[in-house]
Design an enzyme around this catalytic site. Sequence first.
Site, short mmCIF file in Angstrom:
data_model
loop_
_atom_site.label_atom_id
_atom_site.label_comp_id
_atom_site.label_asym_id
_atom_site.label_seq_id
_atom_site.Cartn_x
_atom_site.Cartn_y
_atom_site.Cartn_z
CG HIS A 203 110.92 77.16 68.16
ND1 HIS A 203 111.35 78.24 67.55
CD2 HIS A 203 110.67 76.02 67.07
CE1 HIS A 203 111.51 77.90 66.36
NE2 HIS A 203 111.39 76.71 65.99
C1 UD1 Z 1 107.78 73.67 63.92
C2 UD1 Z 1 108.87 73.66 62.70
C3 UD1 Z 1 110.09 74.37 62.80
C4 UD1 Z 1 109.37 75.72 62.86
C5 UD1 Z 1 108.43 75.86 63.99
C6 UD1 Z 1 107.90 77.57 64.01
C7 UD1 Z 1 109.06 70.91 62.02
C8 UD1 Z 1 109.84 69.78 62.29
N1 UD1 Z 1 109.32 72.07 62.95
O1 UD1 Z 1 108.49 73.44 65.15
O2 UD1 Z 1 110.66 74.00 61.83
O3 UD1 Z 1 110.54 76.69 63.18
O4 UD1 Z 1 107.22 75.06 63.75
O5 UD1 Z 1 107.19 77.56 65.31
O6 UD1 Z 1 107.89 71.02 61.35
N2 UD1 Z 1 102.66 72.97 70.21
C9 UD1 Z 1 101.52 73.32 70.93
N3 UD1 Z 1 100.55 73.92 70.25
C10 UD1 Z 1 100.70 74.40 68.90
C11 UD1 Z 1 101.88 73.98 68.49
C12 UD1 Z 1 102.84 73.22 68.96
O7 UD1 Z 1 101.17 73.09 72.12
O8 UD1 Z 1 99.76 75.20 68.43
C13 UD1 Z 1 103.52 72.09 71.14
C14 UD1 Z 1 103.10 70.43 70.91
O9 UD1 Z 1 103.30 69.89 72.25
C15 UD1 Z 1 104.15 69.95 69.85
C16 UD1 Z 1 105.29 70.65 70.13
O10 UD1 Z 1 104.55 71.99 70.51
O11 UD1 Z 1 104.25 68.79 69.98
C17 UD1 Z 1 106.05 71.17 68.95
O12 UD1 Z 1 105.30 71.54 67.78
P1 UD1 Z 1 105.61 71.22 66.18
O13 UD1 Z 1 104.79 71.97 65.28
O14 UD1 Z 1 105.94 69.81 66.01
O15 UD1 Z 1 107.12 71.76 66.19
P2 UD1 Z 1 107.64 73.15 66.35
O16 UD1 Z 1 108.73 73.08 67.63
O17 UD1 Z 1 106.46 74.25 66.59
#
Ligand code: UD1
Length: 358
Positions: A203
């Site tokens: 991820h």
């Molecule tokens: C975040 C943390 C990372 C952690 C990870 C655990 C930051 C910078 N990163 O990364 O350190 O290891 O969480 O999973 O805070 N999305 C969905 N549904 C959700 C959540 C996310 O669709 O419930 C999608 C969205 O398109 C979003 C992307 O995933 O833009 C990334 O989500 P985000 O929370 O920004 O970062 P993670 O990759 O989950």
Amino acid sequence: MKVMLIVGVRPEFVQCAPLLKELDQSCEIILVHTGQHYDFEMSELLFNQLNIMKPGYHLNVGSGRHGEQTGKMIRKIEKLLLKERPDLVLVFGDTNSTLAGALAASKLKIRVGHVEAGMRSFDKSMPEEVNRILTDHCSDLLFCSTKTAVDNLKNEGIVNNIYLTGDVMVDSLLYNREIAERNSNILYQLNLRPNEYIVATVHRERNTSKKGYLKNIVDSFVEAEEMIVFPIHPRTKKAIEMYELCKELDGCNSIKMINPLGYLDFLKLIENAKKIITDSGGIQKEAYILGVPCITLRDNTEWVETVEEGWNILVGTNKERIIDAIHNFNPKRMQNYAYGYGASKNMATIINSLRWDE
Ligand code: UD1
């Protein structure tokens, strides 16, 4: 004492669960969910399985660019802090929710405790590294998982209020291990037998934001010809669709792509895996504690003990190195309990013994 815990993403739910149990007996707790993770499998499912109390506040921040997401959180958290006036704010790990909580509180001169302080990958191109450094530098209490973390902080000039407590994820894992073994039937559901499959998770921003990196990873999974169970993070799912890598994965019988799992199913799945491939920090630790060889899709790690003790190998996104590790990487020594035991109890004892007029 009034303690506000701020969480927003999957690993933070795992980290806060054992600490909530400990603090609940002695403190008034306010649990805040920023809403950074919002899909059922990424949030509510973990709250249910880890028996975490319903958050007192849900900020519904959702996804967005880093600045936009972090900024929204800071604004909302600041309002809450002014309303609730906690004695202490606790933040966890390295996410945008961590940084937002720490910044909002420290600017209001409310004490901040950072759980998992001092971990460093020394790679500032990772948003998580920046979040960790900034959070540590505005925290009042620094709870460290390892001696390495303590040393990292000292090297940056942080010398006061550092506590070597061990890692809270160990508490969650040990508490839930047997529950998962008893209650999860994930192996049956996926038609798997212990030790006959590998679990993969991907991820990280670096690995999902460039087609080349993700393609190397996907190609290595396909070419390794091993049974690989691949619970897909929503970010990775979108990237796979965008880069049109679905065909390769769908056409490969040895790869099982599944939705993200709850904590208990995931624990059972990794405990029974023959190897784990990941770019997550928490899963590197979990693999080490469970004694499952870990192949890490990064060039560096904060969790250096896992590598030093030979349980984790860093392969980046190089296809040949990934495939070689899938076939040939095998730890030789026993693990040395690098992440301690009883971290949440240790932290609760420290928090309860603080004198605020000091
Ligand atoms: C975040 C943390 C990372 C952690 C990870 C655990 C930051 C910078 N990163 O990364 O350190 O290891 O969480 O999973 O805070 N999305 C969905 N549904 C959700 C959540 C996310 O669709 O419930 C999608 C969205 O398109 C979003 C992307 O995933 O833009 C990334 O989500 P985000 O929370 O920004 O970062 P993670 O990759 O989950």
